[in-house]
Motif scaffolding. Sequence first.
Motif, PDB file in Angstrom:
ATOM      1  N   ALA A  96       0.839  -1.206   0.000  1.00  0.00           N
ATOM      2  CA  ALA A  96       0.000   0.000   0.000  1.00  0.00           C
ATOM      3  C   ALA A  96       0.869   1.250   0.000  1.00  0.00           C
ATOM      4  O   ALA A  96       2.088   1.186   0.194  1.00  0.00           O
ATOM      5  CB  ALA A  96      -0.955   0.020   1.182  1.00  0.00           C
ATOM      6  N   PRO A  97       0.255   2.438  -0.227  1.00  0.00           N
ATOM      7  CA  PRO A  97       1.061   3.665  -0.362  1.00  0.00           C
ATOM      8  C   PRO A  97       1.719   4.119   0.932  1.00  0.00           C
ATOM      9  O   PRO A  97       2.684   4.870   0.899  1.00  0.00           O
ATOM     10  CB  PRO A  97       0.038   4.709  -0.830  1.00  0.00           C
ATOM     11  N   THR A  98       1.203   3.712   2.078  1.00  0.00           N
ATOM     12  CA  THR A  98       1.763   4.182   3.346  1.00  0.00           C
ATOM     13  C   THR A  98       1.616   3.113   4.421  1.00  0.00           C
ATOM     14  O   THR A  98       0.786   2.200   4.306  1.00  0.00           O
ATOM     15  CB  THR A  98       1.046   5.470   3.811  1.00  0.00           C
ATOM     16  N   THR A  99       2.416   3.245   5.458  1.00  0.00           N
ATOM     17  CA  THR A  99       2.308   2.316   6.588  1.00  0.00           C
ATOM     18  C   THR A  99       1.298   2.795   7.623  1.00  0.00           C
ATOM     19  O   THR A  99       0.886   2.029   8.489  1.00  0.00           O
ATOM     20  CB  THR A  99       3.677   2.175   7.291  1.00  0.00           C
ATOM     21  N   CYS A 100       0.934   4.086   7.562  1.00  0.00           N
ATOM     22  CA  CYS A 100      -0.002   4.670   8.541  1.00  0.00           C
ATOM     23  C   CYS A 100       0.491   4.495   9.973  1.00  0.00           C
ATOM     24  O   CYS A 100      -0.292   4.325  10.901  1.00  0.00           O
ATOM     25  CB  CYS A 100      -1.394   4.067   8.402  1.00  0.00           C
ATOM     26  N   SER A 101       1.797   4.546  10.156  1.00  0.00           N
ATOM     27  CA  SER A 101       2.344   4.377  11.503  1.00  0.00           C
ATOM     28  C   SER A 101       3.786   4.852  11.518  1.00  0.00           C
ATOM     29  O   SER A 101       4.433   4.974  10.484  1.00  0.00           O
ATOM     30  CB  SER A 101       2.282   2.904  11.921  1.00  0.00           C
ATOM     31  N   SER A 102       4.267   5.134  12.717  1.00  0.00           N
ATOM     32  CA  SER A 102       5.679   5.491  12.877  1.00  0.00           C
ATOM     33  C   SER A 102       6.524   4.231  12.881  1.00  0.00           C
ATOM     34  O   SER A 102       6.025   3.117  13.066  1.00  0.00           O
ATOM     35  CB  SER A 102       5.885   6.264  14.181  1.00  0.00           C
ATOM     36  N   ARG A 103       7.829   4.431  12.692  1.00  0.00           N
ATOM     37  CA  ARG A 103       8.740   3.290  12.685  1.00  0.00           C
ATOM     38  C   ARG A 103       8.728   2.545  14.014  1.00  0.00           C
ATOM     39  O   ARG A 103       8.852   1.313  14.044  1.00  0.00           O
ATOM     40  CB  ARG A 103      10.168   3.770  12.376  1.00  0.00           C
ATOM     41  N   ALA A 104       8.555   3.273  15.121  1.00  0.00           N
ATOM     42  CA  ALA A 104       8.609   2.647  16.440  1.00  0.00           C
ATOM     43  C   ALA A 104       7.365   1.836  16.765  1.00  0.00           C
ATOM     44  O   ALA A 104       7.366   1.027  17.702  1.00  0.00           O
ATOM     45  CB  ALA A 104       8.818   3.713  17.516  1.00  0.00           C
ATOM     46  N   ASP A 105       6.289   2.052  15.984  1.00  0.00           N
ATOM     47  CA  ASP A 105       5.053   1.307  16.240  1.00  0.00           C
ATOM     48  C   ASP A 105       4.892   0.206  15.200  1.00  0.00           C
ATOM     49  O   ASP A 105       5.539  -0.819  15.293  1.00  0.00           O
ATOM     50  CB  ASP A 105       3.859   2.277  16.243  1.00  0.00           C
ATOM     51  N   ALA A 106       4.041   0.443  14.199  1.00  0.00           N
ATOM     52  CA  ALA A 106       3.811  -0.599  13.194  1.00  0.00           C
ATOM     53  C   ALA A 106       4.261  -0.152  11.813  1.00  0.00           C
ATOM     54  O   ALA A 106       3.749  -0.635  10.799  1.00  0.00           O
ATOM     55  CB  ALA A 106       2.331  -0.971  13.167  1.00  0.00           C
ATOM     56  N   GLY A 107       5.237   0.766  11.762  1.00  0.00           N
ATOM     57  CA  GLY A 107       5.650   1.342  10.490  1.00  0.00           C
ATOM     58  C   GLY A 107       6.922   0.787   9.901  1.00  0.00           C
ATOM     59  O   GLY A 107       7.454   1.348   8.935  1.00  0.00           O
ATOM     60  N   THR A 108       7.439  -0.292  10.448  1.00  0.00           N
ATOM     61  CA  THR A 108       8.660  -0.901   9.916  1.00  0.00           C
ATOM     62  C   THR A 108       8.303  -2.139   9.109  1.00  0.00           C
ATOM     63  O   THR A 108       7.786  -3.114   9.651  1.00  0.00           O
ATOM     64  CB  THR A 108       9.629  -1.276  11.046  1.00  0.00           C
ATOM     65  N   THR A 109       8.560  -2.088   7.813  1.00  0.00           N
ATOM     66  CA  THR A 109       8.324  -3.241   6.956  1.00  0.00           C
ATOM     67  C   THR A 109       9.649  -3.931   6.639  1.00  0.00           C
ATOM     68  O   THR A 109      10.732  -3.432   6.971  1.00  0.00           O
ATOM     69  CB  THR A 109       7.653  -2.811   5.637  1.00  0.00           C
ATOM     70  N   LYS A 110       9.542  -5.060   5.962  1.00  0.00           N
ATOM     71  CA  LYS A 110      10.740  -5.775   5.524  1.00  0.00           C
ATOM     72  C   LYS A 110      11.562  -4.902   4.596  1.00  0.00           C
ATOM     73  O   LYS A 110      12.804  -4.965   4.596  1.00  0.00           O
ATOM     74  CB  LYS A 110      10.329  -7.070   4.839  1.00  0.00           C
ATOM     75  N   LEU A 111      10.889  -4.046   3.810  1.00  0.00           N
ATOM     76  CA  LEU A 111      11.597  -3.163   2.884  1.00  0.00           C
ATOM     77  C   LEU A 111      12.443  -2.134   3.635  1.00  0.00           C
ATOM     78  O   LEU A 111      13.564  -1.815   3.204  1.00  0.00           O
ATOM     79  CB  LEU A 111      10.598  -2.447   1.979  1.00  0.00           C
ATOM     80  N   HIS A 112      11.925  -1.604   4.734  1.00  0.00           N
ATOM     81  CA  HIS A 112      12.687  -0.608   5.498  1.00  0.00           C
ATOM     82  C   HIS A 112      13.982  -1.218   6.041  1.00  0.00           C
ATOM     83  O   HIS A 112      15.050  -0.589   5.983  1.00  0.00           O
ATOM     84  CB  HIS A 112      11.850  -0.071   6.662  1.00  0.00           C
ATOM     85  N   THR A 113      13.879  -2.423   6.559  1.00  0.00           N
ATOM     86  CA  THR A 113      15.072  -3.097   7.081  1.00  0.00           C
ATOM     87  C   THR A 113      16.073  -3.380   5.969  1.00  0.00           C
ATOM     88  O   THR A 113      17.288  -3.186   6.127  1.00  0.00           O
ATOM     89  CB  THR A 113      14.671  -4.414   7.771  1.00  0.00           C
TER      90      THR A 113
END
Length: 509
Positions: free
Chosen positions: A159-176
């Motif tokens: 989807a276009p956004t995670t709708c969350s901060s990195r510290a909550d639910a905003g870290t995806t496999k792509l970010h890592t």
Amino acid sequence: MSPLLLLLLLPPLPPIPPLAVPREIRRMVRLTYPTALITLLGYGIFFAFGLLRDLFRKLLDWSKSDDPKGYAPICPAFEDFYTRRIYHRIQDCFGRPIASAPDAWIDVVERYSNDNNKTLHRTTNTTRCLNLGSYNYLGFAAGDEYCTPRVIESLKSYAPTTCSSRADAGTTKLHTELEELIARFVGKPAAITFGMGYVTNSSIIPALVGEGGLIISDSFNHNSIVNGARASGATVMVFQHNSPSQLEELLRKQIVKGQPDTGEPWKKIMVIVEGIYSMEGEFSKLPEIVVICKKYKAYIYLDEAHSIGAVGKSGRGVCELLGVDPADVDIMMGTFTKSFGSCGGYIAASEDIIQYLKYACPAHLYATSMSPPAVQQVISAITVVLGEDGSNRGAKKLAQIRESSNFFRSELQKTGFVVLGDNDSPVMSIMLYNLAKLPAFSRECLRQNVAVVIVAYPATPVLLARARICISASHTREDLIRGLKVISEVGGLVGAKCLPAEPEKIKLD
């Protein structure tokens, strides 16, 4: 300060006042006394007529007030005056909407005004223009045979956004994956990413240095660095642009003096410089600065917003270009908004520093994380730059932008313009000086289907208005020759050629 007082305080020439033209500028720019005098006179005329118009408006509308009774004006007086009486006259040259990707050529939306540029109205018409203003250094922003399909696929998956901060639910496999790739790309143990390049500086600096610390910043550093330093609570001092000797002198004095009032040793000293200075196109004197910071045990913070991906044999930025070991730079900052055709920024440093920032940086804790498709765009672009896509397109892009930048800069100089910027830098500035020349230059270039960016006070010193050119790997040699022909012609029309042209220059048509 009121506009009238500012007008009365304008100093006579010669000499040129030091505050108007800092010493570091005078080393870079050939500014003659007649040019300085005419430029100041132009500003003086604008201020004088603006004050007269304000006076007549007050006399005619003496019974009316724009401000609610009992309230102070919400806008500072000088900023309000400058916006109304100077900026509005030329605002059609700024913020031009485009209706296409920022490729070598763009569709510029046509606008009109019925009230002398106070308000602008968009039309449904567009003009196809050569794009010499976007940061699309490697050409990835306009779509790519390797990147674009993967970005579309990530949009379907995440989807276009995670709708969350990195510290909550905003870290995806792509970010890592991106953080691991960035750390490997720049040669640091770890990295952390943020959703906006400007926020990366303005939020990271306060997290690293606080009260009792000392920040020493290059005088040409970007506004995001300035705001981050001011918000940190640390003592902030400025050294002359790209002057290692002045930096060493300042470091030595401050280490001896210690903190103000108490004289205690500084808790931390951090020197902040940029890789490429975005208004000049000049490289930092990083090797000399590294030696000085090592000598005085000061940390180095390097902003590579305009250099990462664009310079260096493999696109790894000024450390690679200038032969500096990344291990000698404590904090490496960069953005994805230029060479990689995406958005966001990163910090690369030791594992301990990155882990600390995950707990202490507000942009990581509270701001929404990077859009997953934007993350995938960066991953794909870096993969191409490294040649890990199975092709040599990345190497060709790097060679293309280097050759095109050096060609364009050289030909501008041969034509008689005063041009700022170092060889291999994709950023260069054409000095226009006089405020009246800016809109004339911009409008005439647009009329001939060339889109350029102009910059004036307060983004630059009063006497040093300019047009900033950004070269892309997507520009062909024909595009560059077309741009040179138009700029040369327009520069002659507005009187922007301050130097004699070479008698034997290449034919531009």
